[in-house]
Design an enzyme around this catalytic site. Structure first.
Site, PDB file in Angstrom:
ATOM      1  N   ASP A   1      10.121   4.009  -7.658  1.00 29.71           N
ATOM      2  CA  ASP A   1       9.357   2.808  -7.256  1.00 29.71           C
ATOM      3  C   ASP A   1      10.243   1.559  -7.327  1.00 29.71           C
ATOM      4  O   ASP A   1       9.777   0.470  -7.646  1.00 29.71           O
ATOM      5  CB  ASP A   1       8.089   2.625  -8.118  1.00 29.71           C
ATOM      6  CG  ASP A   1       7.141   1.553  -7.581  1.00 29.71           C
ATOM      7  OD1 ASP A   1       7.262   1.201  -6.396  1.00 29.71           O
ATOM      8  OD2 ASP A   1       6.299   1.067  -8.350  1.00 29.71           O
TER       9      ASP A   1
ATOM     10  N   ASN B   1      10.182  -8.501 -10.808  1.00 26.68           N
ATOM     11  CA  ASN B   1       9.140  -8.168  -9.851  1.00 26.68           C
ATOM     12  C   ASN B   1       8.912  -9.333  -8.891  1.00 26.68           C
ATOM     13  O   ASN B   1       9.867 -10.005  -8.503  1.00 26.68           O
ATOM     14  CB  ASN B   1       7.881  -7.734 -10.611  1.00 26.68           C
ATOM     15  CG  ASN B   1       7.060  -6.743  -9.815  1.00 26.68           C
ATOM     16  OD1 ASN B   1       6.596  -7.049  -8.723  1.00 26.68           O
ATOM     17  ND2 ASN B   1       6.894  -5.543 -10.331  1.00 26.68           N
TER      18      ASN B   1
ATOM     19  N   CYS C   1      -5.126   1.672 -14.420  1.00 30.76           N
ATOM     20  CA  CYS C   1      -5.878   0.404 -14.461  1.00 30.76           C
ATOM     21  C   CYS C   1      -6.476   0.108 -15.829  1.00 30.76           C
ATOM     22  O   CYS C   1      -6.853  -1.026 -16.106  1.00 30.76           O
ATOM     23  CB  CYS C   1      -6.997   0.424 -13.419  1.00 30.76           C
ATOM     24  SG  CYS C   1      -6.395   0.693 -11.746  1.00 30.76           S
TER      25      CYS C   1
ATOM     26  N   CYS D   1      -7.522   7.206 -14.708  1.00 34.79           N
ATOM     27  CA  CYS D   1      -7.940   5.952 -15.361  1.00 34.79           C
ATOM     28  C   CYS D   1      -6.778   5.083 -15.836  1.00 34.79           C
ATOM     29  O   CYS D   1      -6.847   3.854 -15.769  1.00 34.79           O
ATOM     30  CB  CYS D   1      -8.834   6.251 -16.559  1.00 34.79           C
ATOM     31  SG  CYS D   1     -10.037   7.553 -16.269  1.00 34.79           S
TER      32      CYS D   1
ATOM     33  N   GLY E   1       0.790  -1.235   0.000  1.00 32.74           N
ATOM     34  CA  GLY E   1       0.000   0.000   0.000  1.00 32.74           C
ATOM     35  C   GLY E   1       0.816   1.276   0.000  1.00 32.74           C
ATOM     36  O   GLY E   1       0.288   2.347   0.278  1.00 32.74           O
TER      37      GLY E   1
ATOM     38  N   MET F   1     -13.943  -0.870  -8.770  1.00 35.34           N
ATOM     39  CA  MET F   1     -13.882   0.441  -9.445  1.00 35.34           C
ATOM     40  C   MET F   1     -14.249   1.544  -8.452  1.00 35.34           C
ATOM     41  O   MET F   1     -15.391   1.619  -8.007  1.00 35.34           O
ATOM     42  CB  MET F   1     -14.843   0.416 -10.639  1.00 35.34           C
ATOM     43  CG  MET F   1     -15.077   1.752 -11.315  1.00 35.34           C
ATOM     44  SD  MET F   1     -13.622   2.364 -12.180  1.00 35.34           S
ATOM     45  CE  MET F   1     -13.980   4.118 -12.243  1.00 35.34           C
TER      46      MET F   1
END
Ligand code: CA
Length: 732
Positions: free
Chosen positions: A331, A418, A639, A636, A207, A678
């Site tokens: 990241d 990853n 995703c 948007c 998170g 969503m």
């Protein structure tokens, strides 16, 4: 023999016969209870002796994902066939590594549903549904993923997306206890597998993109009582520190934004236990924001972001750390899988820890004290000029993207590697890694931090430039990943020489984790829906099987009544799977199990099911369309990045029905599809912005229909975005 001894002997015989008479049926509750109750600390520490089982996430405490089973080998691989396949009836991504004990397989499926299967028959034994809190769904970055379970003394353990740690009776599938492991700030979620260390269950969470403050906790396996918690970044410096090392860590941060927003540093994947040294190694994630300039203005290493930290398993106290990416701003998490091994380096036997984190460098550390042994880049990278003798990266000029230009930096935020597990094969001495070839346009535009917060995240908006008219610095090296092209490369890496031994380019993205065997087999499912077995020596393909949908989970192998089986869970999804696919149709999640001589019929491959492109069109002005692109990138794109080119696990919005567009406000702003994951953006997106967004989508549908080239399309959008931003600047 005395009468007494005779009597004892007789009783013994009777008892033995009675036991045999009540021979336990395999797959029964009594059988599962018996074989799972035996899994204790000793058995877990000696998992390599229990070759026929798969007892923990990475197979053993070293997490090598290496099997010593030898029945399936290069000579007879042609006879490998399907033993059974069972469809699970949902199309969400499956990332889990199953646990297998005497032929009983346990795994976690999306939305935290746990299954027990009998691998002898392919039949479900029981199912446990954690019944997730749907209000949590908008907080998830990467779908309904769960990477696996832990097992200990007859109980299974799972972390849930809504933050619970649940203990489940392995024999019955009923809940023993559950405990909430995260704060109620709506930022944390759990996707990773718990690990067992001396009667404790260790669990982290994710998170960071939402501003979560990272930590890892230990709970008593029997009762669920919390034993310790380690925070990876300091909290409010005006409050007492939770543990003494945070006093040192806080000196590496600047300003107040970090602790007010949470800081990041979540432990969402690697947690590895060394039972001999009694140390737990955790991989720590990125900062929140990604961009250090906003998170810790003026710089700083920002400990313990992007670090491997060793903790005392008993009390969770800090032992040592190694930071792979000081002052993380891309990241570049260090949460990726960690493998423990004993290697001979320069004539000396070393207890090492190996990791290929997102930043593109492969690290070998001494796991007793964290000292740096070696590092080298395992993929093409351009953010660092190299690693110095202490293991610290020498950053390349412009890599921090604070100069008003957009820089194409490799690896991207998806990392050179990853979560997809790697495998260490002690016979070849090589580490097999599913790597990524991808770069990303990093840039810092004006007001980016505010945009980030408005969109409900602390990641991409302040780091990935979406201003198409900004000056851009391309990497002209012919080895650099091509902008906007996603590809992968399966490599065999020599951890001692720190070099690639062989590699195979794969023009697809989001391939599965690995397993290697003592018979020289390397197993992987891929994004194109093929399950392939290769030769560990050179990567040559030996066998393959069409599993219909992209596979991201790593395969496992085990014995069933003395016969070797292989299982792979197939279900397309995960963060990249939400937004792209490499097959015509995403099929329902399916368990595929193979054995020598297997002749089962595979489930049917269904025809493509792409939705038609919307026929709705727009008469909006260029400024409105340009602003629509701004809205789309802010809310948007993470995703739903494909517009018109096809559905992935998430829908392609340009292929929505008219009904969807008629109810666009209800869906996008009011959040009526919350239960599907969503979120509603009514607090951050105005009605005008929603209309501009629709115009941009219809414009894109038109462009696809007209066959406009990607370069023309991007050029047109850049011009319209420029006009929109100019108009807005004049208004402000
Ligand atoms: Ca991240």
């Amino acid at each position: 023999m005395t009468n007494l001894l005779k009597g004892i002997f007789l009783v013994g015989i009777i008892l033995l016969t009675a036991c045999q008479a009540e021979k336990i049926t395999k797959g029964s509750q009594a059988h599962i209870a018996q074989v799972t109750a035996a899994i204790d600390d000793k058995m877990l520490a000696n998992a390599d002796e229990y070759k026929g089982d798969w007892l923990s996430y990475g197979r053993n405490y070293s997490e090598t994902r290496y099997s010593e089973l030898t029945q399936i080998n290069k000579e007879n691989i042609g006879e490998l066939g399907l033993a059974w396949a069972t469809e699970l009836g949902f199309t969400k991504g499956i990332q889990a590594t199953p646990i297998v004990v005497d032929g009983i397989m346990f795994f976690s499926a999306p939305k935290n549903v746990v299954y027990a299967f009998d691998t002898r028959t392919g039949k479900e034994i029981w199912r446990f549904d954690a019944e997730l809190d749907v209000n949590k769904f908008p907080d998830l970055c990467c779908g309904f993923a769960n990477r696996g379970l832990a097992i200990y003394k007859g109980d299974l353990f799972m972390g849930t997306l809504d933050g619970r740690l649940i203990s489940i009776d392995a024999a019955t599938g009923t809940k023993n206890w559950e405990v909430m492991t995260i704060p109620e700030d709506g930022k944390h979620s759990i996707t990773g597998a718990p690990r067992i260390a001396d009667g404790k269950v260790i669990i982290g969470n994710g998170g960071a993109e939402l501003g979560a403050r990272g930590f890892v906790s230990a709970y008593d396996a029997a009762t669920g009582k919390q034993i310790w918690r380690f925070y990876t970044v300091p909290g409010d410096p005006n409050q007492p520190f939770e543990h003494p090392d945070l006093k040192e860590a806080v000196k590496t941060w600047n300003g107040d934004v970090w602790w007010q927003q949470g800081g990041g540093g979540t432990v969402w994947d690697a947690i590895v236990y060394d039972p001999e040294l009694k140390l737990i190694y955790i991989g720590v994630g990125n900062g929140a924001h990604w961009n250090r300039e906003f998170r810790s203005p003026g710089g700083g290493d920002n400990l313990y972001l992007s670090s491997i930290v060793a903790l005392n398993a008993e009390d969770g106290s800090y032992q040592w750390h190694f930071q792979t990416t000081p002052g993380e701003t891309w990241d570049y998490t260090a949460t990726q899988p960690i493998i423990l091994a004993d290697l001979t380096i320069e004539g000396q036997q070393r207890k090492v820890l190996m990791q290929a984190p997102k930043n593109g460098f492969f690290y070998v550390l001494d796991r007793t004290d964290g000292s740096f042994i070696s590092a080298n880049n395992y993929v093409y990278q351009n953010w660092a000029k190299g690693i110095d003798e202490n293991g610290r990266p020498i950053e390349a000029e412009g890599a921090r993207y604070t100069d008003g230009q957009v820089h194409w930096i490799a690896p991207s935020m998806m990392g050179g590697h990853n979560w997809y597990p790697m495998s260490y094969n002690p016979k070849t001495g090589l580490v097999y890694i599913p790597t990524n070839k991808q770069s990303a346009p990093y840039g810092q535009s004006k007001g980016a931090a505010d945009t980030d917060v408005a969109a409900g995240g602390l990641g991409w908006n302040a780091s990935l430039s979406t201003k198409l008219y900004m000056p851009t610095v391309y990497d002209k090296n012919p080895n650099a990943p091509i902008p906007w092209v996603n590809a992968t490369r399966l490599i065999a890496w020599d951890p001692i020489a720190q070099k690639e031994v062989w590699g195979i380019d794969q023009p697809i993205f989001n391939n599965g984790g690995l397993l290697s065997t003592a018979t020289g087999l390397l197993l992987q499912g891929d994004a194109a829906g093929m399950f392939t077995i290769r030769d560990v020596k050179d990567g040559k393909e030996l066998w393959s099987f069409d599993v219909r949908s992209g596979a991201i989970a790593p395969p496992v192998t085990y014995l069933v009544d003395g016969e070797q089986y292989i299982t792979i869970l197939v279900g397309w999804g995960g963060a990249p799977g939400l937004t792209q696919k490499y097959v015509d149709r995403i099929h329902t999640g399916t368990i595929y199990t193979f054995k020598l001589g297997g002749k089962a019929t595979p489930p049917k491959k269904l025809p493509a099911n792409e939705q038609p492109l919307t026929a709705l069109r727009t008469k909006a002005s260029p400024e409105q369309i340009g602003n629509g692109w701004n809205v789309w990138t802010q809310f948007c794109m993470p995703c739903h990045p494909t517009l018109g080119t096809g559905n992935a696990a998430n829908p392609d919005i340009a292929r929505s029905s008219n009904e969807i567009f008629d109810n666009f406000d209800e869906i996008v702003r009011q959040g009526i599809f919350l239960a599907k994951g969503m979120p509603g953006f009514k607090d951050a997106m105005t009605k005008e912005e929603l209309e501009d967004l629709k115009s941009y989508i219809f414009y894109s549908a038109q462009a696809v229909e007209d066959g406009m080239s990607p370069i023309d399309y991007m050029t047109n959008i850049a011009q319209m975005q420029y006009l929109a931003d100019q108009q807005k600047a004049l208004k402000d």
